[in-house]
Write an enzyme that holds these catalytic residues in place. Structure first.
Site, PDB file in Angstrom:
ATOM      1  N   HIS A 147       0.053  -9.926  -0.515  1.00 30.99           N
ATOM      2  CA  HIS A 147       0.091  -8.808  -1.457  1.00 30.99           C
ATOM      3  C   HIS A 147      -1.308  -8.195  -1.515  1.00 30.99           C
ATOM      4  O   HIS A 147      -2.313  -8.862  -1.242  1.00 30.99           O
ATOM      5  CB  HIS A 147       0.510  -9.290  -2.845  1.00 30.99           C
ATOM      6  N   GLU A 153      -3.322  -7.470  -3.914  1.00 31.95           N
ATOM      7  CA  GLU A 153      -4.284  -8.159  -4.777  1.00 31.95           C
ATOM      8  C   GLU A 153      -4.795  -9.441  -4.115  1.00 31.95           C
ATOM      9  O   GLU A 153      -5.991  -9.741  -4.186  1.00 31.95           O
ATOM     10  CB  GLU A 153      -3.643  -8.505  -6.130  1.00 31.95           C
ATOM     11  N   CYS A 179       2.165  -8.802  -9.775  1.00 31.02           N
ATOM     12  CA  CYS A 179       3.330  -9.691  -9.869  1.00 31.02           C
ATOM     13  C   CYS A 179       2.878 -11.066 -10.361  1.00 31.02           C
ATOM     14  O   CYS A 179       1.668 -11.335 -10.448  1.00 31.02           O
ATOM     15  CB  CYS A 179       4.011  -9.797  -8.502  1.00 31.02           C
ATOM     16  N   CYS A 234       0.365 -12.807  -7.936  1.00 30.65           N
ATOM     17  CA  CYS A 234      -0.954 -12.179  -7.957  1.00 30.65           C
ATOM     18  C   CYS A 234      -1.666 -12.427  -9.283  1.00 30.65           C
ATOM     19  O   CYS A 234      -2.878 -12.668  -9.307  1.00 30.65           O
ATOM     20  CB  CYS A 234      -0.827 -10.688  -7.683  1.00 30.65           C
TER      21      CYS A 234
END
Length: 158
Positions: A55, A57, A85, A88
């Site tokens: 992801h 992040e 999310c 993250c």
């Protein structure tokens, strides 16, 4: 929110768009800033790297840690094109980032197919009620790793 926050957040949004147009992954971008300077940036690379943890992040956090030579990002702000999310968010807490600034909400993400509400619901459930089975085995043997950690005189706490 100040002009610098807007500038860094706009960069995260631009990274999200770039990730989509370059076929790297989903529509997410992130920037890590310390003392007013960008130390890392990333966009979602899940599909291009076949890594479900890639992801934006996470990519940015990994890069920031490498750039700064540390596993703690105290004093840093993470700018994200979308509310992080659960995975993250966990990484953000483990990295000890001071602040998160984001553009879109998780509800916005859900509208285009990135719905993490299942994960939020699952976390709140007892293990026995979750969709993914979890079985505990070899508890005593597993405790040996914790015992070794407790006894390690030169451990680096995190």
């Amino acid at each position: 929110m100040n002009d610098r926050d807007r500038e860094f957040l706009k960069l995260a949004i631009d990274l999200a768009i770039e990730g989509v147009t370059s076929d790297r992954g989903g529509p997410f971008g992130a920037v890590v800033v310390k003392d007013g300077e960008i130390v890392a940036e990333g966009n979602n690379n899940v599909t291009s790297t076949n890594d479900p943890t890639a992801h934006a992040e996470i990519v940015a956090i990994r890069q920031a840690c490498q750039t700064l030579g540390t596993f703690e990002l105290k004093g840093c702000t993470l700018y994200s094109s979308c509310e992080p999310c659960p995975m993250c968010l966990g990484a953000i807490y483990w990295a000890r980032i001071d602040r998160i600034v984001y553009a879109c909400t998780r509800h916005d993400a859900a509208q285009v197919g990135f719905d993490d509400s299942l994960i939020y619901r699952e976390i709140a459930l007892p293990l026995s009620q979750r969709r993914i089975s979890a079985t505990q085995l070899l508890h005593e043997e597993g405790l040996q790793a914790f015992l070794a950690w407790e006894q390690k005189a030169d451990k680096v706490l995190y």
